[in-house]
Structure formats: C-alpha cells, structure tokens
Design an enzyme around this catalytic site. Structure first.
Site, PDB file in Angstrom:
ATOM      1  N   LYS A 109       1.135  -1.150   0.058  1.00  0.00           N
ATOM      2  CA  LYS A 109      -0.472   0.337  -0.338  1.00  0.00           C
ATOM      3  C   LYS A 109       0.860   1.485  -0.364  1.00  0.00           C
ATOM      4  O   LYS A 109       2.320   1.266   0.979  1.00  0.00           O
ATOM      5  CB  LYS A 109      -0.691  -0.127   0.886  1.00  0.00           C
ATOM      6  N   GLU A 164      -8.995  12.898  11.784  1.00  0.00           N
ATOM      7  CA  GLU A 164      -8.681  11.447  11.847  1.00  0.00           C
ATOM      8  C   GLU A 164      -7.518  11.675  13.839  1.00  0.00           C
ATOM      9  O   GLU A 164      -6.094  12.522  13.347  1.00  0.00           O
ATOM     10  CB  GLU A 164      -7.250  11.569  11.471  1.00  0.00           C
TER      11      GLU A 164
HETATM   12  C1  LIG Z   1      -4.224  11.170   2.854  1.00  0.00           C
HETATM   13  C2  LIG Z   1      -5.354  11.551   3.685  1.00  0.00           C
HETATM   14  O1  LIG Z   1      -5.941  11.210   3.907  1.00  0.00           O
HETATM   15  C3  LIG Z   1      -5.465  10.428   4.911  1.00  0.00           C
HETATM   16  C4  LIG Z   1      -5.946   8.436   3.838  1.00  0.00           C
HETATM   17  C5  LIG Z   1      -6.976   8.172   3.786  1.00  0.00           C
HETATM   18  C6  LIG Z   1      -7.434   7.447   2.609  1.00  0.00           C
HETATM   19  O2  LIG Z   1      -6.512   6.937   2.134  1.00  0.00           O
HETATM   20  O3  LIG Z   1      -9.274   7.249   2.735  1.00  0.00           O
HETATM   21  C7  LIG Z   1      -8.258   8.806   4.928  1.00  0.00           C
HETATM   22  C8  LIG Z   1      -7.961   9.406   5.571  1.00  0.00           C
HETATM   23  C9  LIG Z   1      -6.684   9.874   6.249  1.00  0.00           C
HETATM   24  O4  LIG Z   1      -6.158   8.642   6.862  1.00  0.00           O
HETATM   25  C10 LIG Z   1      -5.004  13.369   3.120  1.00  0.00           C
HETATM   26  O5  LIG Z   1      -6.459  13.787   3.804  1.00  0.00           O
HETATM   27  O6  LIG Z   1      -4.354  14.309   2.605  1.00  0.00           O
END
Ligand SMILES: C=C(O[C@@H]1C=C(C(=O)O)C=C[C@H]1O)C(=O)O
Length: 369
Positions: A109, A164
């Site tokens: 990932k 988060e």
């Molecule tokens: C990387 C980001 O968000 C992150 C990535 C996410 C995802 O890939 O679904 C969800 C929430 C965050 O942990 C961002 O907002 O820039």
C-alpha cells in the site's frame, strides 16, 4: 521573544492555546528530554512526515486550556486570489505508477498526494486562519503550529482541521482512531452520492486499505500494552466532505510514563498516510511526490505527566506569513485494484476542507505541479 499565539489545538472537548516561546526544539528526542527533566511543562507543535529528521516543537511561556467554545460564525469573504493544483492527469499518472509498483511487489500500500498552491488576496494571521477552519470544519480538530523551529520554515505555520486522532494518552490509557478508506459525500455536481457510506463499508478495496493501518497499530501497540481492544470491523464516519472507515482502538499501557510525544513519533507515519511496508512506501512517495515536510506527520501536545493528544496532519495548509501564500495537500491510499479516476475524485473532495476555510476562489484555477 513574541508573546503571541505559538500553538493552538481545539476539538469538541477543549481548546488549548499556547502563547510565547520559552524554548524551541527541532527534534522529538530533545523535546521529550525537556519534558522528562522538568525543563518543560508542556510541549506543542508539529512532527514531520519523517519524524526522525523534521520537527518544530515549542515549550510556550504560557498555556491556556478552556472548555470547547461554540463555532465562530462562518466567514463568507474569500481570501483566495489565485489557485493552482496538481492537474488531474498528473495525479492519475502518479496513482498509476503507484499501482505499477504494487503490482511489481515493491509495496503493498502507498498513499499518494497532490498539492494546491494559492496566493491570498490579503494578509491572514495564523489566528484568523484558525478561526476560518473552526467556522467551516465541523467536528474536526483544528490546529495551528508555528514551523519556525525547523530550518527553511521561518514565518511558516501548519494550520488545518484534521478528522483523524493519531493518539490520545491519559494516564495508562491510549486511544487511537485510524481512518483509511474514503468516499466523497458529494458528486462533482455537489449532489449527495446515494448509498456512499454503505458501499464504502462493503468495499473490499477500502477494507483492505483500512486493515493495513489497523494491523500496523496493533503490531506497535500490543507489546506496549497489557490489554488492547481492536474491533474486528471498522465503522463509517463522516467529515463535512468525505466518508471514512474508522476503527477506535483502546489500549492499557504497561508503562504509563511513556509520553504521548514519544508515542506520536513511534506511530507516525501510519499506513493511513504512508503505506506498507513503511520504509519502502516512504521511499516510493519521495520518488513520486518529492520531499514531504510537515504534511502527513502529526500535530499535538504533551504535558509533563506524559499525557497529550496528537492528530494526523492532514486537511491542512502551510501558511507563509511573509508572502501570504499557502500550500495544501490531499492524498489517498493506493492498493492493488485502486482506480486512478476514483483517486482524483477522492483527493478533490479532501481539498474541500482547506478550500472552504479559504472561501471561493476569485480567479479561475490554473494548473501547477
Ligand atoms: C492522506 C489523507 O488522508 C488519509 C487517507 C485516507 C484514505 O486513503 O482513505 C483516509 C484518511 C486519512 O488517513 C489526506 O487527507 O491527505
């Protein structure tokens, strides 16, 4: 030294505001040592994406904790004059190169981000920018960290509204709420997407994306905890613009003196913003995006008892107070089976947190890098 705001962190429970700078630390180790020796009673600030090389942490002259105050009224005026954003086609190509690297077995990932630059039409102070996020970002944690403690970041602030929670540590209890797996709430025409949350909760691709983060946190926290509760399935949580999969994790620390700051540096960056395995994903991000400084690190605070709270530094911008320019970022997790078009839509939705705080753009968007 200035006695103005040097750090701010507010959520639905409390509002922490620190003023002045008694000492500044460019590393987590130095700041943690100051807390342990009693030289500092409170440390707040930002840890970079690479926590071992980048940090801007301060011990303030004075810190104020108050109960959460109601939202300030929304500001309707725009402060955005020009805007440029990584073009959709460039982001799509970056996502495709990440998928190719996954297919080649280099990583499982990786989180790929794009950036947005804006020139502001007037000077905005960090305090005013905080108010804009507080007025527009719902229940997210609004933060402001002075980055002057880091080389090349004099006069710059990291300000945003993160949904988060990286970790909250109170006594022996540690609480994390990782997010990963996302779906825009609105389509390109601004209309609600039907069944968005239900489809997200059933999406095999998003559940896999999410599991990498939960497994990572479990792996790091389990040896530190006497008990740990990790729900088997994530729940869906909405920000103003995006649905997320989220898993609330609670652990009881074997050593309650381990500090929230130390834990933040240990956990960050999680696969929610970096990838799996961590080092290979970070290297790939460096190749695809270039250097990430403070975006996708962590912002928070820690007191002398080791208690504190840190959020993942996303949905944020870096404000250069001298030039009145901002840079913001939005990323998404890529796994086998990810769709480049969906990633363009997801990052567009994630930018809305910053764009709502800035107000509508006065001039049409230009493309940039
Ligand atoms: C990387 C980001 O968000 C992150 C990535 C996410 C995802 O890939 O679904 C969800 C929430 C965050 O942990 C961002 O907002 O820039």
């Amino acid at each position: 030294m200035s006695s103005g705001l040097s750090f701010g962190y507010s959520n639905t429970e409390f509002n922490a505001r620190a003023f002045g700078v008694r000492a500044a630390y460019g590393s987590v180790t130095d700041a943690d040592a100051a807390l342990r020796s009693g030289a500092a009673e409170f440390v707040g600030g930002a840890i970079g994406f690479d926590a071992t090389t980048t940090a801007s942490l301060i011990a303030p002259e004075h810190v104020d904790f108050s109960a959460a105050s109601p939202e300030t009224p929304p500001s309707t005026d725009s402060v955005t004059r020009t805007l440029s954003v990584t073009p959709d086609a460039v982001h799509r190509a970056r996502v495709q190169s990440a998928i190719d690297a996954i297919d080649a077995g280099r990583v499982e990932k990786v989180v790929v981000a794009r950036s947005l630059q804006a020139e502001l039409s007037e000077a905005v102070t960090p305090e005013q920018m905080v108010d804009r996020f507080r007025a527009t970002a719902g229940d997210a944690t609004v933060f402001a960290a002075d980055l002057s403690g880091s080389p090349d970041h004099r006069g710059r602030w990291l300000i945003g509204a993160s949904p988060e929670l990286l970790l909250r540590k109170r006594g022996a209890t540690v609480h994390c709420v990782p997010y990963a797996g996302s779906a825009p709430i609105h389509d390109a025409d601004g209309l609600p997407v039907a069944d968005a949350a239900d489809s997200l909760a059933r999406s095999d691709k998003d559940l896999r994306e999410h599991a990498y983060v939960v497994d990572y946190l479990r792996e790091i926290l389990s040896p530190l905890c006497t008990e740990i509760d990790v729900p088997a399935r994530p729940t869906t949580i909405a920000t103003r613009h995006v649905w997320h999969l989220a898993t609330p994790i609670v652990g009881r620390l074997a050593d309650p003196t381990i500090s929230a700051l130390h834990l933040a540096a240990l956990l960050s960056p999680t696969p929610a913003v970096c990838g799996t395995p961590t080092a290979a994903a970070a290297a790939l991000i460096g190749e695809i995006e270039g250097r990430r400084d403070f975006y996708a690190g962590a912002v928070g605070w820690c007191d002398a008892a080791g208690d504190g709270e840190w959020v993942v530094s996303i949905r944020c911008l870096e404000l250069d107070t001298a030039s009145s320019r901002i840079t913001a970022w939005a990323g998404g997790g890529i796994v086998a089976g990810s769709d480049p078009d969906a990633e363009v839509a997801e990052t567009t939705a994630k930018f809305q947190t910053v764009l709502s705080a800035l107000g509508p753009v006065a001039e049409p968007a230009r493309t940039g890098n």
